[in-house]
Design an enzyme around this catalytic site. Structure first.
Site, short mmCIF file in Angstrom:
data_model
loop_
_atom_site.label_atom_id
_atom_site.label_comp_id
_atom_site.label_asym_id
_atom_site.label_seq_id
_atom_site.Cartn_x
_atom_site.Cartn_y
_atom_site.Cartn_z
N GLU A 287 0.76 -1.33 -0.07
CA GLU A 287 -0.02 -0.14 0.01
C GLU A 287 0.92 1.18 -0.15
O GLU A 287 0.53 2.06 -0.60
CB GLU A 287 -1.03 -0.02 1.29
CG GLU A 287 -2.13 0.89 0.99
CD GLU A 287 -3.04 0.60 1.97
OE1 GLU A 287 -4.39 0.58 1.62
OE2 GLU A 287 -3.00 0.55 3.46
N HIS A 308 7.53 -27.14 -0.89
CA HIS A 308 6.91 -28.43 -1.75
C HIS A 308 5.68 -27.74 -2.60
O HIS A 308 5.08 -28.52 -2.98
CB HIS A 308 6.40 -29.20 -0.60
CG HIS A 308 7.50 -29.85 0.19
ND1 HIS A 308 7.96 -31.01 -0.29
CD2 HIS A 308 8.06 -29.44 1.31
CE1 HIS A 308 9.22 -31.33 0.95
NE2 HIS A 308 9.03 -30.37 1.71
N LYS A 422 -14.24 0.69 -4.38
CA LYS A 422 -15.18 0.99 -3.35
C LYS A 422 -15.96 1.96 -4.20
O LYS A 422 -17.43 1.73 -4.36
CB LYS A 422 -14.96 2.07 -2.27
CG LYS A 422 -13.79 1.24 -1.28
CD LYS A 422 -13.25 2.62 -0.39
CE LYS A 422 -12.31 1.77 0.96
NZ LYS A 422 -11.94 2.75 1.81
#
Length: 449
Positions: A287, A308, A422
């Site tokens: 961010e 793995h 948003k």
């Protein structure tokens, strides 16, 4: 070892010590910009002196509020998203018994989290868990209107009030919010909630050393005084420019690697308890740096587990990555590999050795293999999983993030890209005030535009 340590020598096959050193003037200028508050985003630098400037009385008040919740609750739900939950989650998980969720209470309530997603089944199952439990709420939001935590708080507040009655419920809710304005501040004032302030100059991802992180950590039973003391030590160390400043060295090195074409940083740990620390780190750097078409992509792996799975890609994939390893010097417990007369698994060569010794050799062997495979490595060593060292590590990464962001040429303290989803979400949900955006979105989805 009394503090965390950083070693960058395993990057020299990609960028030399002289190349890193050449960035020192740039890094020192960025450090000065952070400490003096002369750069972009300087209105969000309240975190810089939080460890040394936080009054003892505030820490005592937080501890007292935590004691009230501990004495009344089996569970405390911490409601927040992003930096309003990740820091606390990281510290609590690092210090907790790995199987605490399956054990009876140890005298402290279990701290669980909500508002960090919009999962319907998650909320149903959480509310079902709490139906016959004594619980309290810590709600964290500057505005009180952020969608994810606001939904969770509405639901859990309603559940708590129906269970305990409005008056008693108000004593079991603590709000961490703006000092004067916002929906949550208004509600807290009206209902008489205990409150703590999120200072205007402290952004969410830098807030773990404020009441945002300190209260849930204290509720879980951990020593916030030691956490802050460790952070204060690192604040002092990282205020001095030069080669002995670990935050400056980390910022210089990662920027040298970025300029050499290493675009992804993988934070690797060899201790399962550090998983959520990596999640906090990813938000902090993602961010802060991912803007203006720039930024090192922050990724993480839990090793040896991910050897793995992701191990193949790290070893042989595209060579645009570097690795920062969180190495834990000391474990709290000792478990030895036993001798087995049949030795069908062929492991008797490990008999009598500590599991941690096996893990340390896996770590060293992997670091050597990755460097040989073209993946430069930095190593950050923690003496142990203790509040003091976690405080040091948190502040180290925060300070380095500010330095690194300014070196990158971005404002490390804003997040303009977060708003894009948003706006679309509100348009799709037909939120009042978004009529024009709703019409445009409907036209777009129907193929008319």
């Amino acid at each position: 070892m009394s503090k965390i340590d950083i070693n960058v020598s395993a990057v020299y096959n990609t960028v030399s010590a002289d190349q890193i050193k050449a960035l020192a003037p740039e890094a020192e200028k960025a450090l000065e910009t952070v400490d003096k508050g002369t750069g972009a985003g300087n209105d969000f630098l309240g975190w810089v002196n939080l460890p040394s400037a936080t009054p003892a009385a505030l820490l005592e008040d937080i501890e007292a509020a935590a004691a009230v919740l501990r004495g009344s609750c089996e569970y405390v739900v911490c409601i927040g998203i992003g930096g309003s939950y990740l820091g606390a989650k990281a510290v609590i998980e690092a210090l907790s018994d790995s199987f605490a969720a399956y054990k009876s209470a140890d005298g402290n309530p279990k701290v669980i989290f909500a508002g960090q997603n919009i999962g319907e089944d998650y909320m149903f199952e959480l509310m079902n868990l709490l139906a016959d439990k004594k619980f309290g709420i810590i709600v964290i939001s500057k505005s009180g209107t952020t969608t994810e935590p606001a939904i969770a708080f509405r639901l859990l507040k309603d559940q708590l009030e129906k269970k305990e009655g409005k008056e008693k419920a108000s004593k079991l809710i603590v709000a961490i919010t703006d000092a004067k304005r916002g929906a949550l501040r208004q509600l807290a004032t009206e209902e008489g909630y205990k409150t703590f302030v999120i200072d205007d100059n402290v952004g969410g991802r830098f807030s773990v050393l404020s009441p945002v992180g300190l209260l849930p950590i204290a509720v879980a039973g951990y020593d916030i005084q030691a956490l802050m003391a460790g952070a204060a030590e690192m604040e002092k160390i990282t205020a001095v420019p030069g080669e002995n400043n670990p935050a400056q060295l980390y910022a210089q090195t990662r920027n040298a690697l970025y300029r050499a074409g290493k675009k992804t940083e993988i934070l690797a740990n060899y201790c399962p308890k550090l998983h959520y620390f990596a999640e906090w780190w990813k938000q902090l750097y993602g961010e802060s740096e991912g803007k203006d078409g720039k930024g090192i992509f922050p990724a993480s792996v839990d090793l040896t587990t991910d050897l793995h799975s992701m191990g193949q890609w790290i070893q042989d994939g595209e060579r645009t990555i570097f690795e920062t390893v969180l190495s834990l010097e000391a474990q709290d417990h000792e478990v030895l590999v036993p001798m087995d007369n049949a030795n069908l698994d062929g492991l008797n060569f490990l008999a009598g050795k500590r599991i941690d010794q096996v893990n340390k050799m896996a770590e060293l062997g992997t670091r050597i293999a990755h460097v040989d495979g073209g993946v430069p490595n930095m190593v950050i060593t923690l003496p142990a999983l203790r509040e003091k060292y976690l405080g040091q590590l948190i502040y180290f990464f925060e300070k380095a993030c500010g330095i690194s962001g300014y070196m990158l040429g971005v404002n490390p303290f804003n997040q303009p890209g977060v708003e894009a989803y948003k706006k679309n979400m509100f348009a799709l949900l037909e939120k009042p005030g978004y009529e024009k955006e709703t019409a445009a979105m409907k036209a777009r989805l129907s193929g008319e535009a």
